[in-house]
Design a protein around this motif. Sequence first.
Motif, mmCIF file in Angstrom:
data_model
loop_
_atom_site.group_PDB
_atom_site.id
_atom_site.type_symbol
_atom_site.label_atom_id
_atom_site.label_comp_id
_atom_site.label_asym_id
_atom_site.label_seq_id
_atom_site.Cartn_x
_atom_site.Cartn_y
_atom_site.Cartn_z
ATOM 1 N N TRP A 1 0.805 -1.221 0.000
ATOM 2 C CA TRP A 1 0.000 0.000 0.000
ATOM 3 C C TRP A 1 0.842 1.277 0.000
ATOM 4 C CZ3 TRP A 1 1.469 2.733 4.138
ATOM 5 C CH2 TRP A 1 1.835 2.072 5.314
ATOM 6 N N ALA A 2 2.143 1.142 0.288
ATOM 7 C CA ALA A 2 3.006 2.333 0.324
ATOM 8 C C ALA A 2 3.187 2.939 -1.066
ATOM 9 C CB ALA A 2 4.356 1.994 0.931
ATOM 10 N N VAL A 3 3.039 2.116 -2.108
ATOM 11 C CA VAL A 3 3.143 2.622 -3.479
ATOM 12 C C VAL A 3 1.793 3.201 -3.878
ATOM 13 C CG1 VAL A 3 3.608 2.042 -5.887
ATOM 14 C CG2 VAL A 3 4.899 0.925 -4.055
ATOM 15 N N ARG A 4 1.786 4.468 -4.251
ATOM 16 C CA ARG A 4 0.527 5.176 -4.504
ATOM 17 C C ARG A 4 0.489 5.685 -5.940
ATOM 18 N NH1 ARG A 4 -3.465 5.758 -0.743
ATOM 19 N NH2 ARG A 4 -3.374 8.023 -0.489
ATOM 20 N N GLU A 5 -0.424 5.162 -6.728
ATOM 21 C CA GLU A 5 -0.615 5.644 -8.092
ATOM 22 C C GLU A 5 -1.552 6.830 -8.071
ATOM 23 O OE1 GLU A 5 -2.566 4.280 -12.361
ATOM 24 O OE2 GLU A 5 -2.249 2.807 -10.776
ATOM 25 N N ARG A 6 -1.140 7.911 -8.691
ATOM 26 C CA ARG A 6 -1.982 9.099 -8.775
ATOM 27 C C ARG A 6 -2.714 9.098 -10.110
ATOM 28 N NH1 ARG A 6 2.840 12.313 -7.118
ATOM 29 N NH2 ARG A 6 2.863 12.388 -4.843
ATOM 30 N N SER A 7 -3.988 9.487 -10.067
ATOM 31 C CA SER A 7 -4.804 9.499 -11.278
ATOM 32 C C SER A 7 -5.670 10.758 -11.317
ATOM 33 C CB SER A 7 -5.718 8.270 -11.333
ATOM 34 O OG SER A 7 -4.980 7.075 -11.258
ATOM 35 N N VAL A 8 -5.986 11.156 -12.541
ATOM 36 C CA VAL A 8 -6.958 12.227 -12.766
ATOM 37 C C VAL A 8 -8.245 11.577 -13.244
ATOM 38 C CG1 VAL A 8 -7.489 14.351 -14.016
ATOM 39 C CG2 VAL A 8 -5.122 13.831 -13.408
ATOM 40 N N LEU A 9 -9.367 11.955 -12.638
ATOM 41 C CA LEU A 9 -10.670 11.418 -13.016
ATOM 42 C C LEU A 9 -11.510 12.504 -13.673
ATOM 43 C CD1 LEU A 9 -11.598 9.495 -9.721
ATOM 44 C CD2 LEU A 9 -10.388 8.607 -11.733
ATOM 45 N N VAL A 10 -12.138 12.169 -14.802
ATOM 46 C CA VAL A 10 -13.080 13.071 -15.471
ATOM 47 C C VAL A 10 -14.244 12.238 -16.001
ATOM 48 C CG1 VAL A 10 -11.300 14.741 -16.146
ATOM 49 C CG2 VAL A 10 -11.902 12.881 -17.702
ATOM 50 N N ARG A 11 -15.362 12.894 -16.231
ATOM 51 C CA ARG A 11 -16.500 12.180 -16.832
ATOM 52 C C ARG A 11 -16.240 11.944 -18.312
ATOM 53 N NH1 ARG A 11 -18.638 16.091 -13.879
ATOM 54 N NH2 ARG A 11 -19.200 17.360 -15.678
ATOM 55 N N ASP A 12 -15.807 12.989 -19.011
ATOM 56 C CA ASP A 12 -15.552 12.903 -20.446
ATOM 57 C C ASP A 12 -14.537 13.980 -20.784
ATOM 58 O OD1 ASP A 12 -15.498 12.836 -23.189
ATOM 59 O OD2 ASP A 12 -17.649 13.158 -23.474
ATOM 60 N N ALA A 13 -13.317 13.577 -21.094
ATOM 61 C CA ALA A 13 -12.253 14.550 -21.348
ATOM 62 C C ALA A 13 -12.602 15.484 -22.496
ATOM 63 C CB ALA A 13 -10.941 13.828 -21.639
ATOM 64 N N THR A 14 -13.303 14.978 -23.505
ATOM 65 C CA THR A 14 -13.634 15.811 -24.659
ATOM 66 C C THR A 14 -14.682 16.867 -24.334
ATOM 67 O OG1 THR A 14 -15.344 14.255 -25.430
ATOM 68 C CG2 THR A 14 -13.088 13.919 -26.225
ATOM 69 N N ALA A 15 -15.397 16.683 -23.205
ATOM 70 C CA ALA A 15 -16.444 17.633 -22.821
ATOM 71 C C ALA A 15 -15.991 18.602 -21.737
ATOM 72 C CB ALA A 15 -17.684 16.882 -22.347
ATOM 73 N N LEU A 16 -14.701 18.564 -21.381
ATOM 74 C CA LEU A 16 -14.207 19.485 -20.363
ATOM 75 C C LEU A 16 -14.324 20.925 -20.849
ATOM 76 C CD1 LEU A 16 -10.946 17.672 -19.156
ATOM 77 C CD2 LEU A 16 -12.980 18.141 -17.773
ATOM 78 N N PRO A 17 -14.560 21.861 -19.930
ATOM 79 C CA PRO A 17 -14.602 23.272 -20.336
ATOM 80 C C PRO A 17 -13.238 23.728 -20.814
ATOM 81 C CG PRO A 17 -14.613 23.077 -17.962
ATOM 82 C CD PRO A 17 -14.793 21.694 -18.498
ATOM 83 N N GLY A 18 -13.199 24.905 -21.444
ATOM 84 C CA GLY A 18 -11.946 25.420 -21.979
ATOM 85 C C GLY A 18 -10.839 25.387 -20.945
ATOM 86 N N GLY A 19 -9.673 24.958 -21.342
ATOM 87 C CA GLY A 19 -8.545 24.848 -20.436
ATOM 88 C C GLY A 19 -8.441 23.499 -19.759
ATOM 89 N N GLY A 20 -9.528 22.729 -19.744
ATOM 90 C CA GLY A 20 -9.550 21.442 -19.058
ATOM 91 C C GLY A 20 -8.591 20.429 -19.653
#
Length: 305
Positions: free
Chosen positions: A264-283
């Motif tokens: 458990w000491a190894v921690r993977e970091r992730s970004v979660l989005v609903r739909d990357a193509t639908a992110l607002p400008g700059g997303g």
Amino acid sequence: MSPDLTDLRLFVHIAEAPSLTRGARRAHISTAAASARIQQLEARLGQQLFYRSNRGMELTLAGQRLLIHARRVLHQMDYLIEDMSESQAPEGHLRILANTTAVTELMPAVLSTFLAERPRLTIDLRERLNHDIVRGVTQGSADMGIVAGPLAAGPLERYHFSTDRLVLITSPGHVLAERQNITLGDMVDHYHVGLHDSSSLMQFLTHRFQDIGATLKLRVQVSSFEAICRLVAAGVGIGIIPESAARRHCLLMTLAMIHIDAPWAVRERSVLVRDATALPGGGLALLEALRHYGQRTEEVVDSQR
């Protein structure tokens, strides 16, 4: 007849209050008018959306489902207005939920450069626990979430951007300082310096100690990794923090860093989005900036090991 945007905004205000009076106030209409509009909305949908009581307004199951969709519709409409309005910035506004490490260590480093290049982009960054981050992105109250460790994210899109590991830090004269590797059981009898109780890292560590039938002995709780390192260097206690933060502070303070022998000491970091193509400008640009920063950080840490 489908609900209009005014009805949806009122519904969200009341659900988040959760009070008819406070929701009506946020929508700038009278309580009576708000009550009538909600009754009309329920009639159009053929569903009861709220349980009404002296304690306020509680969502029914149908209301909970509508809240998820209403937030998404309203956010997408906000994005449309931002993108089409000549008076607004092309990048718009981003709502981000993140865990402790991301808020205190990662995002300041990323945003300092990213926002300097986008003077009109605004960001609302809030610290939350992993499960609250997943729920916020799923329900549409956040555009993006940053989490660490394994967790179920359902239908959300997950983008890996770095891997870090938790390490133990001690003062050079501490009895554990000469160890190369250590287990959680070896730390049970020692006082720790940790983050505040509401931080995701502190809750995670508390559960890991509970897994082995032990209690995390806290001597001091503070609000940042820098404060943990300063107190540990002064001999107040030992601390468990991300390796990337430990190596950075080791350049300024005299600390011993010990690897924790646990998966458990190894921690993977992730970004979660609903739909990357639908992110607002700059997303999309921020998503790429995060992944690029994570890769560079991994390379630096690997070169120092």
